[in-house]
Design an enzyme around this catalytic site. Structure first.
Site, PDB file in Angstrom:
ATOM      1  N   ASN A  42      51.140 -11.264 -25.240  1.00  0.00           N
ATOM      2  CA  ASN A  42      50.042 -12.154 -25.622  1.00  0.00           C
ATOM      3  C   ASN A  42      49.106 -11.437 -26.584  1.00  0.00           C
ATOM      4  OD1 ASN A  42      49.440 -10.688 -23.193  1.00  0.00           O
ATOM      5  ND2 ASN A  42      47.857 -12.139 -22.610  1.00  0.00           N
ATOM      6  N   GLU A  44      45.371 -12.001 -28.224  1.00  0.00           N
ATOM      7  CA  GLU A  44      44.140 -12.798 -28.118  1.00  0.00           C
ATOM      8  C   GLU A  44      43.297 -12.692 -29.389  1.00  0.00           C
ATOM      9  OE1 GLU A  44      42.422 -11.653 -24.320  1.00  0.00           O
ATOM     10  OE2 GLU A  44      43.950 -12.884 -23.297  1.00  0.00           O
ATOM     11  N   CYS A  53      50.193 -16.893 -26.322  1.00  0.00           N
ATOM     12  CA  CYS A  53      50.857 -16.356 -25.127  1.00  0.00           C
ATOM     13  C   CYS A  53      52.077 -15.510 -25.496  1.00  0.00           C
ATOM     14  CB  CYS A  53      51.343 -17.486 -24.244  1.00  0.00           C
ATOM     15  SG  CYS A  53      50.059 -18.508 -23.537  1.00  0.00           S
ATOM     16  N   GLU A  55      55.071 -15.680 -24.279  1.00  0.00           N
ATOM     17  CA  GLU A  55      56.303 -16.468 -24.428  1.00  0.00           C
ATOM     18  C   GLU A  55      56.430 -17.013 -25.841  1.00  0.00           C
ATOM     19  OE1 GLU A  55      53.939 -16.661 -22.127  1.00  0.00           O
ATOM     20  OE2 GLU A  55      54.632 -17.631 -20.292  1.00  0.00           O
ATOM     21  N   CYS A  86      52.238 -21.352 -19.153  1.00  0.00           N
ATOM     22  CA  CYS A  86      51.344 -22.491 -19.417  1.00  0.00           C
ATOM     23  C   CYS A  86      52.131 -23.656 -20.008  1.00  0.00           C
ATOM     24  CB  CYS A  86      50.212 -22.066 -20.344  1.00  0.00           C
ATOM     25  SG  CYS A  86      50.652 -22.028 -22.083  1.00  0.00           S
ATOM     26  N   CYS A  89      53.581 -23.240 -23.634  1.00  0.00           N
ATOM     27  CA  CYS A  89      54.800 -22.429 -23.718  1.00  0.00           C
ATOM     28  C   CYS A  89      56.007 -23.179 -23.156  1.00  0.00           C
ATOM     29  CB  CYS A  89      54.595 -21.104 -22.989  1.00  0.00           C
ATOM     30  SG  CYS A  89      53.445 -20.031 -23.878  1.00  0.00           S
TER      31      CYS A  89
HETATM   32  O1  LIG Z   1      52.402 -17.370 -18.961  1.00  0.00           O
HETATM   33  C1  LIG Z   1      51.373 -16.928 -19.520  1.00  0.00           C
HETATM   34  C2  LIG Z   1      50.083 -17.176 -19.029  1.00  0.00           C
HETATM   35  C3  LIG Z   1      49.016 -16.652 -19.719  1.00  0.00           C
HETATM   36  N1  LIG Z   1      49.217 -15.911 -20.838  1.00  0.00           N
HETATM   37  C4  LIG Z   1      48.077 -15.295 -21.541  1.00  0.00           C
HETATM   38  C5  LIG Z   1      47.207 -16.182 -22.381  1.00  0.00           C
HETATM   39  C6  LIG Z   1      45.914 -15.394 -22.402  1.00  0.00           C
HETATM   40  O2  LIG Z   1      46.002 -14.356 -23.391  1.00  0.00           O
HETATM   41  C7  LIG Z   1      45.875 -14.722 -21.045  1.00  0.00           C
HETATM   42  C8  LIG Z   1      45.018 -15.428 -20.023  1.00  0.00           C
HETATM   43  O3  LIG Z   1      45.357 -16.774 -19.931  1.00  0.00           O
HETATM   44  O4  LIG Z   1      47.224 -14.700 -20.593  1.00  0.00           O
HETATM   45  C9  LIG Z   1      50.482 -15.643 -21.313  1.00  0.00           C
HETATM   46  O5  LIG Z   1      50.656 -14.932 -22.297  1.00  0.00           O
HETATM   47  N2  LIG Z   1      51.518 -16.195 -20.650  1.00  0.00           N
HETATM   48 ZN   LIG Z   2      51.591 -20.036 -22.648  1.00  0.00          ZN
END
Ligand SMILES: O=c1ccn([C@H]2C[C@H](O)[C@@H](CO)O2)c(=O)[nH]1
Ligand SMILES: [Zn+2]
Length: 131
Positions: A42, A44, A53, A55, A86, A89
């Site tokens: 991920n 940000e 994310c 994925e 989420c 994804c």
């Molecule tokens: O399956 C998931 C769930 C959350 N996040 C990330 C998004 C964000 O950067 C952090 C908190 O939601 O986690 C992912 O990468 N994958």
């Molecule tokens: Zn996601």
């Protein structure tokens, strides 16, 4: 590549997570039908809505390198029990994976839930819905 090795790839991907806001690191890895492996973490942003994310990072890396048929997906986070992808994804995975593609959801303690892209998003909106 077997389930445990793909999960290990997702754990490696997780080390690069850029998470100054949530401090929640996630790693993903997928295999392609032609045997390649793509990893994602991920990423940000100070503009929170732009966070991507793990994925989707892995899927977009793969598609942008010419892969569009995936054989398996693994996702790992430091959760209490297997991480849950989420909705965004789930939708993006459903675009590029048949419903029977296995998805391995794991935490760092060895808990793994094995599911499929179809089970993660029943009734997905897809190509066939565009008339
Ligand atoms: O399956 C998931 C769930 C959350 N996040 C990330 C998004 C964000 O950067 C952090 C908190 O939601 O986690 C992912 O990468 N994958
Ligand atoms: Zn996601």
């Amino acid at each position: 590549m077997n389930r445990e090795r793909l999960i290990q790839e997702a754990i490696k991907a997780r080390q690069y997570a850029y998470v100054p806001y949530s401090r929640f690191s996630v790693g993903a890895a997928l295999t392609t039908s032609d045997g390649r492996v793509f990893r994602g973490c991920n990423v940000e942003n100070a503009s929170y809505g732009l966070c991507n994310c793990a994925e989707r990072t892995a899927v977009f890396k793969a598609v942008s390198e010419g892969a569009d048929s995936f054989a398996a997906v693994a996702v790992v986070a430091n959760t209490e029990g297997p991480v849950s992808p989420c909705g965004a994804c789930r939708q993006v995975l459903s675009e590029f994976c048949r419903p029977d593609v296995p998805v391995y959801l794991a935490d760092l303690k060895g808990n793994v839930k094995e599911t499929t892209v179809g089970d993660l998003l029943p009734g997905a909106f897809g190509k066939g819905d565009l008339t």
